[in-house]
Design an enzyme around this catalytic site. Structure first.
Site, PDB file in Angstrom:
ATOM      1  CB  CYS B  98      -0.801  -0.032   1.233  1.00  0.00           C
ATOM      2  SG  CYS B  98      -2.064   1.452   1.497  1.00  0.00           S
ATOM      3  CB  CYS B 102      -5.517   5.757  -3.254  1.00  0.00           C
ATOM      4  SG  CYS B 102      -5.964   4.412  -1.874  1.00  0.00           S
ATOM      5  CB  THR B 189      -4.546   4.071   5.104  1.00  0.00           C
ATOM      6  OG1 THR B 189      -5.374   2.771   5.616  1.00  0.00           O
ATOM      7  CG2 THR B 189      -3.383   3.585   4.277  1.00  0.00           C
ATOM      8  CD  GLU B 256      -3.799   0.734   7.787  1.00  0.00           C
ATOM      9  OE1 GLU B 256      -3.152  -0.087   8.414  1.00  0.00           O
ATOM     10  OE2 GLU B 256      -4.014   0.729   6.473  1.00  0.00           O
ATOM     11  CG  HIS B 291     -10.946   3.642  -0.707  1.00  0.00           C
ATOM     12  ND1 HIS B 291      -9.822   4.216  -1.009  1.00  0.00           N
ATOM     13  CD2 HIS B 291     -10.862   2.817   0.069  1.00  0.00           C
ATOM     14  CE1 HIS B 291      -8.956   3.778  -0.143  1.00  0.00           C
ATOM     15  NE2 HIS B 291      -9.540   2.902   0.616  1.00  0.00           N
ATOM     16  CE1 TYR B 295      -9.904  -0.616  -1.523  1.00  0.00           C
ATOM     17  CE2 TYR B 295     -11.943  -1.811  -1.889  1.00  0.00           C
ATOM     18  CZ  TYR B 295     -11.079  -0.992  -1.031  1.00  0.00           C
ATOM     19  OH  TYR B 295     -11.662  -0.498  -0.010  1.00  0.00           O
ATOM     20  CB  CYS B 298      -3.398  -0.720  -4.911  1.00  0.00           C
ATOM     21  SG  CYS B 298      -4.767  -0.846  -3.681  1.00  0.00           S
ATOM     22  CD  GLU B 442      -9.298  -7.799   0.774  1.00  0.00           C
ATOM     23  OE1 GLU B 442     -10.488  -7.421   0.635  1.00  0.00           O
ATOM     24  OE2 GLU B 442      -8.137  -6.932   0.285  1.00  0.00           O
TER      25      GLU B 442
END
Lengths: 478, 478, 478, 478
Positions: B98, B102, B189, B256, B291, B295, B298, B442
């Site tokens: 990550c 974004c 994040t 995070e 968002h 997925y 990335c 996830e």
């Protein structure tokens, strides 16, 4: 461009030899077994007349500049590729079944590119001849059957190694005025109600297989051509009435033939490949990629109908508010839209070929297929799950119409009182036939080719680059 | 636009209060736990300098006409939406993890549209204020943390019904010069190495929840802001060396924080929503849709690396020629490319909003998410399957470096002799950490929202139209 | 029989050489990394003392007639096989992790049968020697590590074809008083806290591989034996406290070593195979079948705990009444009970061997494995789905204990008010570590063997008989 | 006990009113539509005479001590439960389809227990009356149709709330000599060729629904009973020949009727429940559990045939050596054996009821169902995948027999030369019909009940205990 009625009239002028149930079919337009398939194909003509769908259904020919039915068009842009998918979803929503005409479209687009490439290497004139024929197809708005799949014999042997040389279509004679071909093509979708067929070679040809590298255009009623119309799940129901058929007007799945070519003569101006074995693989791959692109259109349109039928049957059962029913409808939608995404993606990511036309992204086109193979079964399973045993044990429509048993059925098959037993049965039969038929139809793409496709994915996905990426991050020198 | 080094320098000028392992982090650029996350985010700056990636990494600002980093850009076309996805796949291929930036991008794009819509209804000036702030962000090439998810307390209760009012971020005071907010945002994040955060309201606000309908921009080191850096799978390995970390330079997943807002003052020109509860749902939906679009970029880029690592480990084990290994690599590729297709499709099928910017197709954006949720686990499972127990029982890197055990490990962990035990371990550690980390990540999108999303799919898929299609074909009058 | 405390005392008397983090472990009973694994294995001793579990935990030795711990017992009936499965589910419910002792049990049961069969063919006395050793194991209630998996080198080459002959354990010298062996065994579950190891040969031995056909018993602290303790997901957390470890008392997964055998001498009375290559395949197959039988016991017991943790976290989040949460818990249960069914079935359908002991139905034992391989990941995925991002971004326990950040975490991580933030974190950490660890542990059975197993299924499922059945019904003569 | 011929003769003596295609069926033994179902049921009589299958097919009656057909037996041990499953797999291997007789068996076993429990509470004499009738059934070796599923009307309403009271079978009159019932039962497997039916009440009865709590035995040709024989996938093929039917002798699936009960009189000695609403739920649950137990027997036997057909068609195509073909056959086997494991497990783990008979483990019986629901579709999908489009487009058998097209088909449908085109078609037709039929048949267990079952799993899996286990390990006090 013809309209639906003109299309039907045009078919009546042809004299193909088609057998079914041991007898010759006099008129494909009128015979109860072929009629619904004709109706479905006619939709591709009818909707092209509808101002609402001009954008999807028609295109400007790059050969003549005039408007043609998109089913005869060579893709000139990514937008053309995308519109093909959207057109297919839209038509399928209206027919609830296969409308057959895409096979010829895909064969023509593949031929357009391959003939160009062959000519470039060999200085032949296939592309020019093909373009002339294509112009004729466009001007007369013909329906073309793409004739790809040979009967293949023993899968373990190459064409020229079969015990019977005819198990793959091949050239038996080259004459001054043309060639003579022999063989048989299986699973010929739409053949019975097409005007002509465009014959493609088989894949994996090696030295010694030159006679098998043949592409050409042949009228469906050419001398030496015999068709045997294949049977389908629950086909006999059509001969007994409309109710049990489910989708009586358009039938289920495509209506396939075994098409035997017994020493059929083809003049040289209709021959588009003749011995160039090294191009056969690429030719077939292109056809297959274009064809896989479609599934996320037509099968999703069919799924829309099937999901709608499932949602309706839940209402008719009085069960539509249960959370597990909603969840299953969502899952069906998810499975359908995933296929749609793949078709859109492989179209938007298409590329311009040297021949001037557009070709899909093959890696992503293969994704369409891989998802369809599984998702169509899962959609059917969920449809059955919601519909319940009702669809597996419904009485014959003659019992429904009988004065003795009809009243019993009408009394006892009421679910939610807002709907009649008859309407509930109609939806149930639609659901039953669509789910069974469409799932089984997946088998047509089953044996052999998907595995070849999987291997192609491995090659096209550029594993070496992926390995490098990993090695870089792990600080490993390859 | 800044380059990577300038980005790092810019971070050093900020003074955010961040805790980890009971201590304050002095410099996120240098602390071993945050450093790799900074490296990964820095890639979004670095690649924007690379001529090779200009098209993907940069765009022309619609505010100033000058070139800006795409991570600060408001999408002006479908092509912008598509390039966002392709950019993300490309960056992820280089970081293997990550890169965090974004979230702010999506928050800004959602805010651009929602402020426009709120103003239209209420005659407020949020959009103008937001645009001014956005211009400042673009000109200074700032990294913005999107601050969406509240800690939420009891999921069964609405914001104003919680036993502690602070469990959702809310306005505690409106002053002449601005507002004061309190609450906490979870799973933030990239927050630790951002310049500012863009706070979004929570969803499902009802009358009485007005104080919770708040959007605003806040520097990460504003007075009253405290961050607690969360821990991750195998995070301690980073403190002990590089080998076992797997991807030591860029780490795994996003890094995070729990970000506590203790009576933080926000001047009016940075407030973009203040009480308009009926727009909260749409605001959040837009952010979520943008968002979800990501997925298939990335996560597919990450999957490319993971698939590459898996292919390499199979080679290093001497097992790469087995047909079942190939088949699993193909399956992994299939799962990844399906996600990619969904992201491309929802982008290409985007629409222009009244505000002037482009928004994704939400139904298809949800498909991205539904496929990712399952496919990332399956990809991990297959990676483990091919890698074998090697990744589950490898010794500590200090044992590898030890003069006593090192020689034993180097002797006995040779597989295919073309590779050293060390390289094999490096790839295994990359694979181990990527698979474990990305699967667990996830969960961040797990509870609650996907179900809401599923219901949204039911609504957006237009079930009524589907029912009509079925009824038409079954000749049923609804 | 020993109790848990006596087991720990007995370990203290041994002097195995075990390395971890570059240092020698002085006492496996006390070292923070090995202690929880010792605790878990101790449970197999402790519960054997509990009157409640006599039936499951103990059995009457067929050698001495006295009661022994079931983990040293040779199965004398189908009931023994079933009780083994039920015992494992029960223990796993109490430890929430691997208790390691089954590997030795399975190795002993396989050796009991194979030595009998070898003797029958060759007139050797392996069975007698093994039985004598087994009696000693039973009388002293020893924990035996089953030492099967060699490090294997290049998977594409047979043992004697490796570039380094030591990549499979082999006999380097036959002396009058015994043999000398060399090699290394990987993924040695429970080895660090066992008393002895029972070495098994590798599979697929061909002529020329005779030196590799070796089975024997070796104390874990025999001269020449060095162990390197492998690391695990999140292992360092144990060194920093209990909270983040999840299951601090018993840890997660098994605790594996790389065990190097450097010219280890084994006296003849402890050698149970020496060169009989044609029995190696069957030997390993038996061990594997017994071992696969277990998974539907221990993994289901672990799943019980994980499902319970998931159900609790849903309550703690205030989300337990949502229908989709219930549905996912049901699905998790379904996946677990299916594994249990397979283990029960392969046990109940066990058969008596000529040696006098009982052996599982191998086809059905393979079903256990095939279901576990997928189901454990799916169970983890669903656990993550319900738990949400909470488990992926929780702060370090030192932040939880810090006077600065502790109060913030305790305030903001309250969900359902009936539970404290601390309890919620405890359950979340249990769930996080169990799901990540157990899924990854599946990799230990990943590469190679499952495919071999799949082929075995094809053979054992008697495809010829199935073809005949079909041919009969289709009236086809084969 | 009767043999097959005697069973057929016994049917000829009955005079049930059965309609199909608008006409009355004169003789179920001879009518081409019902004949194969009679053949299949006759197998349950025929095999009971075979010395080879005595153990599976017969049992000693606990009422008379004499040997009876197992299909009339009340289970006296766990072994009886297991033998039931093994018997079903064995018979299904020989018929390749449903043999129908299990429904009555399950209804009788459920009634045996429930009547005992009702009597215990109310002092009624249902159990004695039932036992007397059961003895009569055993002595005359009757085939009993279990009549459970009502037509149900609006699923959203309870029986007494339906707009038509007859949508659930109910008592319309209680007379001195017996009761009069009205209603209709749907999906009545085997009804057309049974001797009697055993009517069971519906589930979920509340106060006010007393008239619906009725169980009783009724001859299939009792006054007021009318049957409508339901149609099946491809049923018309049976009227046109044997080739296309696939399994002409035994047909596909069960042969279901809609059975209307129009004021049917039942004497008191045949009434086994009359108003005890609170026992209806348990009654139905028991029937369902016994019935779910079966699927891992009969459906696995059917799967054995289908897998065999698939393996054969691969050989006939010359494709059987491809690794992906093998892999799919293994997967099919895996899916089938998993169902078998669940059926075995729920049988071996059965319990003795107070009534003296044995009952399955309901949690594990539900696992059978959950696995079947998905696995049968997946098995079908894989069969189609291997078979290829051949099965979807084969010509009509009259075309095969035609002198014009027959030679073409015989020439072009040769695959592997070791097999004739005819044999290849026979196996393809068997595969086509078995896969389509058996998958659709799953719908009979679709709507409603599986969700109820899932909820039951949640209850029976003891979630509280699981939560405690997790809390213990996390050191959380609940």
């Amino acid at each position: 461009m013809m309209n639906g009625q003109q299309y039907k009239e045009s078919l009546k002028k042809l004299k193909p030899i088609i057998y079914y149930m041991g007898e010759k079919i006099d008129s494909v337009v009128d015979h109860p077994m072929t009629k619904p398939h004709v109706n479905s194909a006619a939709m591709t003509y009818e909707l092209a007349q509808d101002p609402l769908y001009q954008n999807l259904m028609t295109a400007d020919s790059h050969l003549t500049g005039t408007k043609v039915n998109r089913f005869t068009h060579v893709h000139q842009s990514k937008e053309d590729l995308v519109n093909k998918v959207k057109m297919m979803r839209m038509i399928a929503q209206k027919t609830g079944t296969c409308f057959q005409r895409c096979v010829g479209l895909d064969a023509m687009n593949a031929t357009f590119i391959t003939t160009y490439n062959v000519d470039k290497k060999y200085g032949t004139d296939y592309h020019k001849k093909f373009t002339a024929w294509l112009k004729y197809v466009q001007e007369n708005d013909l329906m073309i059957a793409g004739a790809m799949t040979d009967v293949k014999g023993n899968r373990n042997k190459k064409p020229s190694g079969q015990s019977d040389p005819d198990l793959f279509t091949h050239i038996v004679e080259k004459r001054e005025d043309g060639i003579v071909i022999k063989g048989a093509k299986a699973h010929m979708t739409g053949m019975a109600n097409s005007h002509e067929m465009l014959i493609l070679p088989t894949t994996n040809l090696l030295e010694g297989d030159e006679a098998y590298a043949v592409a050409c255009a042949v009228p469906v009623d050419a001398k030496g051509v015999t068709h045997v119309f294949g049977r389908q799940t629950n086909d006999q129901r059509r001969l007994q009435g409309d109710l049990d058929t489910g989708n009586a007007e358009y039938a289920i799945v495509g209506g396939e033939t075994l098409t035997v070519l017994d020493n059929v003569f083809v003049p040289w101006d209709r021959v588009f490949m003749c011995g160039e074995i090294e191009f056969a693989q690429d030719y077939v791959t292109r056809f297959a990629a274009y064809h896989r692109q479609n599934y996320g259109g037509c099968k999703v349109g069919n799924s829309d109908v099937l999901i709608g039928a499932t949602s309706l049957i839940a209402k008719m059962n009085g069960a539509n508010k249960a959370s597990h029913i909603k969840d299953k409808l969502i899952e069906m939608t998810h499975l359908a839209e995933t296929m749609y995404c793949c078709s859109l993606a492989c179209s938007y990511e298409g590329v311009k070929e040297e021949a001037g036309s557009y070709y899909v992204n093959t890696l992503l086109a293969n994704e369409v297929k891989l998802n369809c193979t599984k998702n169509m079964y899962e959609i059917s399973r969920l449809a059955h799950d919601i519909a319940g045993g009702f669809i597996a044990t419904l009485p014959h429509e003659w019992d429904f119409n009988s004065p003795v048993t009809g009243p019993l059925i009408k009394k006892y098959f009421v679910g939610n009182e807002e709907y009649s037993a008859e309407d509930r049965i109609k939806i149930a039969r639609l659901l039953e036939n669509m789910s069974g038929g469409t799932a089984l139809a997946e088998s047509m793409h089953g044996a052999g080719s998907p595995q070849a496709m999987r291997i192609m994915i491995l090659r096209e996905s550029n594993m070496e680059q992926k390995e490098e990426l990993a090695a870089n991050l792990a600080h490993v020198k390859l």
